[in-house]
Design a protein around this motif. Structure first.
Motif, PDB file in Angstrom:
ATOM      1  N   SER A  17      -2.098  77.859  49.245  1.00 17.38           N
ATOM      2  CA  SER A  17      -1.426  77.163  48.146  1.00 17.38           C
ATOM      3  C   SER A  17      -0.712  75.906  48.631  1.00 17.38           C
ATOM      4  O   SER A  17      -0.396  75.773  49.821  1.00 17.38           O
ATOM      5  N   THR A  19       2.097  72.762  46.812  1.00 19.88           N
ATOM      6  CA  THR A  19       2.809  72.258  45.642  1.00 19.88           C
ATOM      7  C   THR A  19       3.051  70.765  45.782  1.00 19.88           C
ATOM      8  O   THR A  19       3.631  70.320  46.779  1.00 19.88           O
ATOM      9  N   SER A  21       4.785  67.269  44.231  1.00 20.40           N
ATOM     10  CA  SER A  21       5.913  66.834  43.425  1.00 20.40           C
ATOM     11  C   SER A  21       5.724  65.375  43.043  1.00 20.40           C
ATOM     12  O   SER A  21       5.082  64.610  43.762  1.00 20.40           O
ATOM     13  N   PHE A  67      -4.152  76.245  39.014  1.00 19.62           N
ATOM     14  CA  PHE A  67      -3.111  75.220  39.088  1.00 19.62           C
ATOM     15  C   PHE A  67      -2.133  75.395  37.933  1.00 19.62           C
ATOM     16  O   PHE A  67      -2.512  75.801  36.834  1.00 19.62           O
ATOM     17  N   PHE A  80       5.838  68.833  38.812  1.00 23.35           N
ATOM     18  CA  PHE A  80       5.224  69.555  39.920  1.00 23.35           C
ATOM     19  C   PHE A  80       3.801  69.974  39.564  1.00 23.35           C
ATOM     20  O   PHE A  80       3.446  70.103  38.388  1.00 23.35           O
ATOM     21  N   GLN A  82       1.637  73.110  41.037  1.00 20.63           N
ATOM     22  CA  GLN A  82       1.452  74.252  41.924  1.00 20.63           C
ATOM     23  C   GLN A  82      -0.035  74.544  41.998  1.00 20.63           C
ATOM     24  O   GLN A  82      -0.661  74.818  40.972  1.00 20.63           O
ATOM     25  N   ASN A  84      -2.869  76.929  43.621  1.00 19.06           N
ATOM     26  CA  ASN A  84      -3.160  78.183  44.302  1.00 19.06           C
ATOM     27  C   ASN A  84      -4.668  78.332  44.504  1.00 19.06           C
ATOM     28  O   ASN A  84      -5.466  77.667  43.838  1.00 19.06           O
TER      29      ASN A  84
END
Length: 120
Positions: A17, A19, A21, A67, A80, A82, A84
């Motif tokens: 994963s 993340t 920003s 996502f 953000f 994220q 995965n």
């Protein structure tokens, strides 16, 4: 001055994963659509995910279920992504953008991009 700055990209292995920003400045963007796009080498920039001010979201089929796009509850100018279960085909430069709809042509400001590389 309008500015969007992405961070969080890097080199990761498939299945892990990451993340991303995005910090937007220059004006208040809370009432605009905030989105993520990506561009792989030799390919056109494509839509990844978008978030509307009412909390609704939209995802490209290729990332749906893996996502998640979100906005900071306290700082509405921060977004953000994220990611995965990353796959090698997710490798691209990821751009954040703000605008009126979840399309490239409707975005009025873009970040400089952050590289995401997923190794198999």
């Amino acid at each position: 001055q309008v500015q969007l700055v992405e961070s969080g990209g890097g080199l990761v292995q498939a299945g892990t994963s990451l993340t991303l920003s995005c910090a937007a400045s220059g004006r208040t963007w809370s009432n605009y659509v905030m989105g993520w796009f990506r561009q792989a080498p030799g390919l056109e920039r494509q839509f990844v995910a978008a978030s509307w001010s009412d909390g609704s979201t939209r995802y490209a089929d290729s990332v749906k279920g893996r996502f998640t796009i979100s906005r900071d509850n306290t700082n509405k100018n921060t977004m953000f992504l994220q990611m995965n279960s990353l796959k090698p085909e997710d490798t691209a430069v990821y751009y954040c953008a703000v605008g009126y709809d979840a399309t490239i042509r409707s975005m009025i400001a873009w970040g400089q991009g952050t590289q995401v590389t997923v190794s198999s």
